[in-house]
Write an enzyme that holds these catalytic residues in place. Structure first.
Site, PDB file in Angstrom:
ATOM      1  N   SER A 117       0.815  -1.274  -0.134  1.00  0.00           N
ATOM      2  CA  SER A 117      -0.105   0.049  -0.066  1.00  0.00           C
ATOM      3  C   SER A 117       0.710   1.355  -0.080  1.00  0.00           C
ATOM      4  O   SER A 117       2.086   1.226   0.583  1.00  0.00           O
ATOM      5  CB  SER A 117      -0.836   0.083   1.301  1.00  0.00           C
ATOM      6  OG  SER A 117      -1.537   1.218   1.590  1.00  0.00           O
ATOM      7  N   TYR A 141      -1.887  -0.009  10.310  1.00  0.00           N
ATOM      8  CA  TYR A 141      -1.984  -0.585   8.893  1.00  0.00           C
ATOM      9  C   TYR A 141      -0.710  -0.459   7.908  1.00  0.00           C
ATOM     10  O   TYR A 141      -0.504  -1.430   7.511  1.00  0.00           O
ATOM     11  CB  TYR A 141      -3.482   0.143   8.163  1.00  0.00           C
ATOM     12  CG  TYR A 141      -3.427  -0.305   6.718  1.00  0.00           C
ATOM     13  CD1 TYR A 141      -3.891  -1.733   6.231  1.00  0.00           C
ATOM     14  CD2 TYR A 141      -3.023   0.696   5.723  1.00  0.00           C
ATOM     15  CE1 TYR A 141      -3.944  -2.076   5.049  1.00  0.00           C
ATOM     16  CE2 TYR A 141      -3.191   0.178   4.380  1.00  0.00           C
ATOM     17  CZ  TYR A 141      -3.797  -0.824   4.154  1.00  0.00           C
ATOM     18  OH  TYR A 141      -3.682  -1.349   2.743  1.00  0.00           O
ATOM     19  N   LYS A 145       1.879  -3.593   6.445  1.00  0.00           N
ATOM     20  CA  LYS A 145       2.116  -3.733   5.122  1.00  0.00           C
ATOM     21  C   LYS A 145       3.583  -3.645   5.001  1.00  0.00           C
ATOM     22  O   LYS A 145       4.040  -4.556   4.039  1.00  0.00           O
ATOM     23  CB  LYS A 145       1.600  -2.564   4.227  1.00  0.00           C
ATOM     24  CG  LYS A 145      -0.024  -2.930   4.045  1.00  0.00           C
ATOM     25  CD  LYS A 145      -0.529  -4.066   3.221  1.00  0.00           C
ATOM     26  CE  LYS A 145      -1.887  -4.540   3.175  1.00  0.00           C
ATOM     27  NZ  LYS A 145      -2.249  -5.608   2.609  1.00  0.00           N
TER      28      LYS A 145
HETATM   29  N1  LIG Z   1      -8.653  -0.569  -1.853  1.00  0.00           N
HETATM   30  C1  LIG Z   1      -7.398   0.173  -1.894  1.00  0.00           C
HETATM   31  O1  LIG Z   1      -7.540   1.372  -2.203  1.00  0.00           O
HETATM   32  C2  LIG Z   1      -6.391  -0.318  -1.294  1.00  0.00           C
HETATM   33  C3  LIG Z   1      -5.147   0.251  -1.477  1.00  0.00           C
HETATM   34  C4  LIG Z   1      -3.933  -0.114  -0.998  1.00  0.00           C
HETATM   35  C5  LIG Z   1      -3.845  -1.627  -0.629  1.00  0.00           C
HETATM   36  N2  LIG Z   1      -5.036  -2.266  -0.549  1.00  0.00           N
HETATM   37  C6  LIG Z   1      -4.693  -3.453  -0.259  1.00  0.00           C
HETATM   38  O2  LIG Z   1      -5.305  -4.457  -1.156  1.00  0.00           O
HETATM   39  C7  LIG Z   1      -5.753  -5.483  -0.576  1.00  0.00           C
HETATM   40  C8  LIG Z   1      -7.241  -5.810  -1.008  1.00  0.00           C
HETATM   41  O3  LIG Z   1      -8.304  -4.570  -0.705  1.00  0.00           O
HETATM   42  P1  LIG Z   1      -9.518  -4.661  -1.162  1.00  0.00           P
HETATM   43  O4  LIG Z   1      -9.724  -3.047  -1.430  1.00  0.00           O
HETATM   44  O5  LIG Z   1      -9.938  -5.380  -2.358  1.00  0.00           O
HETATM   45  O6  LIG Z   1     -10.226  -4.966   0.332  1.00  0.00           O
HETATM   46  P2  LIG Z   1     -11.385  -6.036   0.417  1.00  0.00           P
HETATM   47  O7  LIG Z   1     -11.976  -5.861   1.779  1.00  0.00           O
HETATM   48  O8  LIG Z   1     -12.671  -5.862  -0.633  1.00  0.00           O
HETATM   49  O9  LIG Z   1     -10.561  -7.259   0.048  1.00  0.00           O
HETATM   50  C9  LIG Z   1     -10.141  -7.999   1.251  1.00  0.00           C
HETATM   51  C10 LIG Z   1     -10.237  -9.524   1.105  1.00  0.00           C
HETATM   52  O10 LIG Z   1      -9.549 -10.104   1.768  1.00  0.00           O
HETATM   53  C11 LIG Z   1     -10.601 -11.096   2.740  1.00  0.00           C
HETATM   54  N3  LIG Z   1      -9.666 -11.422   3.973  1.00  0.00           N
HETATM   55  C12 LIG Z   1      -9.455 -10.584   4.994  1.00  0.00           C
HETATM   56  N4  LIG Z   1      -8.847 -11.184   5.905  1.00  0.00           N
HETATM   57  C13 LIG Z   1      -8.723 -12.455   5.837  1.00  0.00           C
HETATM   58  C14 LIG Z   1      -8.208 -13.386   6.259  1.00  0.00           C
HETATM   59  N5  LIG Z   1      -7.559 -13.553   7.556  1.00  0.00           N
HETATM   60  N6  LIG Z   1      -8.171 -14.781   5.636  1.00  0.00           N
HETATM   61  C15 LIG Z   1      -8.771 -14.982   4.233  1.00  0.00           C
HETATM   62  N7  LIG Z   1      -9.206 -13.837   3.762  1.00  0.00           N
HETATM   63  C16 LIG Z   1      -9.324 -12.579   4.221  1.00  0.00           C
HETATM   64  C17 LIG Z   1     -11.755 -10.388   2.719  1.00  0.00           C
HETATM   65  O11 LIG Z   1     -12.778 -11.145   3.046  1.00  0.00           O
HETATM   66  C18 LIG Z   1     -12.020  -9.593   1.627  1.00  0.00           C
HETATM   67  O12 LIG Z   1     -12.534 -10.467   0.506  1.00  0.00           O
HETATM   68  C19 LIG Z   1      -5.761  -5.414   0.989  1.00  0.00           C
HETATM   69  O13 LIG Z   1      -4.544  -6.248   1.446  1.00  0.00           O
HETATM   70  C20 LIG Z   1      -5.536  -3.932   1.264  1.00  0.00           C
HETATM   71  O14 LIG Z   1      -4.712  -3.656   2.197  1.00  0.00           O
HETATM   72  C21 LIG Z   1      -6.056  -1.719  -0.984  1.00  0.00           C
END
Ligand SMILES: NC(=O)c1ccc[n+]([C@@H]2O[C@H](COP(=O)([O-])OP(=O)(O)OC[C@H]3O[C@@H](n4cnc5c(N)ncnc54)[C@H](O)[C@@H]3O)[C@@H](O)[C@H]2O)c1
Length: 321
Positions: A117, A141, A145
């Site tokens: 991130s 957070y 990461k």
């Molecule tokens: N959305 C953004 O703008 C953004 C920016 C930077 C980084 N990220 C990273 O990208 C990744 C995905 O983000 P997203 O926006 O799709 O979020 P999201 O919450 O939609 O997706 C996360 C997924 O991981 C699953 N999950 C969470 N904990 C879990 C566990 N212990 N075991 C198995 N599955 C688990 C959730 O059920 C969900 O399906 C994350 O790691 C987040 O930190 C997202």
């Protein structure tokens, strides 16, 4: 040869799974559905409901589906909440990653792409963030990461793990109407929620040193980001070198004011955003260079701001919220 996508039932993971399948690669999803939705997982990918904290289930999944690489998207992503829930955040993002890596080590799975991130940089005081910009995470957070990236690096030294971490900036839009960003904290869902509820969306501060006074951020389309995961997976499969980390940023910022104007235009809902006070610690501008990712990961902005907003709005309406 199958790629295991942890978090593949989430907003970003589900797009990554589709891109893998579109590219002719095989994918299996492991997700605990804590924030994800089973309906987001496409038919072509088997689904295992399990947590990354459950090493035995990961090992079974690797064996059953002949997994050769992992795209580790699962995580707890709410930076603000992580300040109140540091132990939960560390458990999910650090312990979870360590358990996943142990299962991979056990089954000799030696390649991984990790969802990192922009939060690893904190509030960078530079015009354009590069991969070398100082890491100064300012929430559990962001710390979790960065530690995730270190875990990959250290496993590379210890066991030859091949890896890369993709540092996402602000991920928006939808590549498929069936997948919507349902996060209660991200800007697009917040603005749409307000409009649907008949409230006026709010801008936090309009006195920043930016062209229109509102915050400038780097917005990227989720389908563009997914393509780069496939490119990373292919390079790992081909034994080609990868940088330890890549910024997936546009090099070009968009202000919150511009986004609000585009939302009004796309939704046809005429509104003038309320102006609230600045949020403490919110920097005026965070924009990242995506040059390294463009060189190695087929990274480019294939979508305009209007497409980002209109695809997000269409997916939200299809999702029925
Ligand atoms: N959305 C953004 O703008 C953004 C920016 C930077 C980084 N990220 C990273 O990208 C990744 C995905 O983000 P997203 O926006 O799709 O979020 P999201 O919450 O939609 O997706 C996360 C997924 O991981 C699953 N999950 C969470 N904990 C879990 C566990 N212990 N075991 C198995 N599955 C688990 C959730 O059920 C969900 O399906 C994350 O790691 C987040 O930190 C997202």
């Amino acid at each position: 040869m199958t790629w295991l996508v942890t978090g593949g039932a989430g907003y970003i993971g589900a797009h990554v799974v589709r891109s893998l399948l579109d590219a002719g690669l095989r994918a299996v999803v492991l997700d605990d559905l804590s924030t994800g939705h089973k309906s987001f997982v496409p038919r072509g990918a088997p689904f295992v409901q399990a947590s990354i904290l459950d090493g035995a289930r990961i090992v079974d999944t690797i064996d059953e589906h002949e997994v050769t690489g992992v795209i580790h998207v699962a995580g707890f992503k709410y930076a603000g909440v992580s300040v109140q829930r540091p132990l939960h955040t560390y458990e999910q993002n650090v312990t979870g990653t360590a358990i996943l890596l142990a299962a991979m080590s056990d089954r000799k799975v030696d390649r991984i792409v990790f969802s990192s991130s922009a939060a690893v940089y904190g509030t960078p005081d530079v015009d354009t963030v590069t991969e070398d910009t100082a890491k100064n995470p300012q929430s559990p957070y962001g710390e979790s990461k960065l530690i995730g990236e270190w875990l990959l690096r250290d496993q590379a030294v210890a066991e030859g793990l091949r890896h890369t971490s993709l540092r996402y900036f602000n991920v928006v839009g939808s590549g498929d109407e069936s997948i919507s960003d349902t996060s209660p904290h991200n800007l697009f869902p917040l603005v749409f929620d307000a409009l649907v509820a008949g409230r006026t969306p709010r801008i936090n501060g309009n006195d920043y040193p930016t062209p229109d006074g509102t915050n400038v951020r780097d917005y990227i389309h989720v389908a563009d980001l997914a393509v780069s995961h496939v490119a990373a997976a292919r390079r790992l499969d081909a034994g080609e070198p990868l940088e330890p980390a890549y910024n997936l940023g546009s090099g070009d910022g968009v202000s919150v004011g511009e986004i609000m104007a585009t939302v009004a235009q796309v939704t046809g809902i005429d509104f003038v955003p309320e102006i609230g006070p600045r949020r403490p610690g919110d920097p005026a501008r965070i924009v990242a260079a995506g040059d390294l990712a463009a060189r190695d990961l087929d990274w480019k902005m294939r979508h305009s701001l209007t497409e980002m907003v209109s695809s997000a709005w269409a997916a939200r309406r299809a999702y029925g919220r």
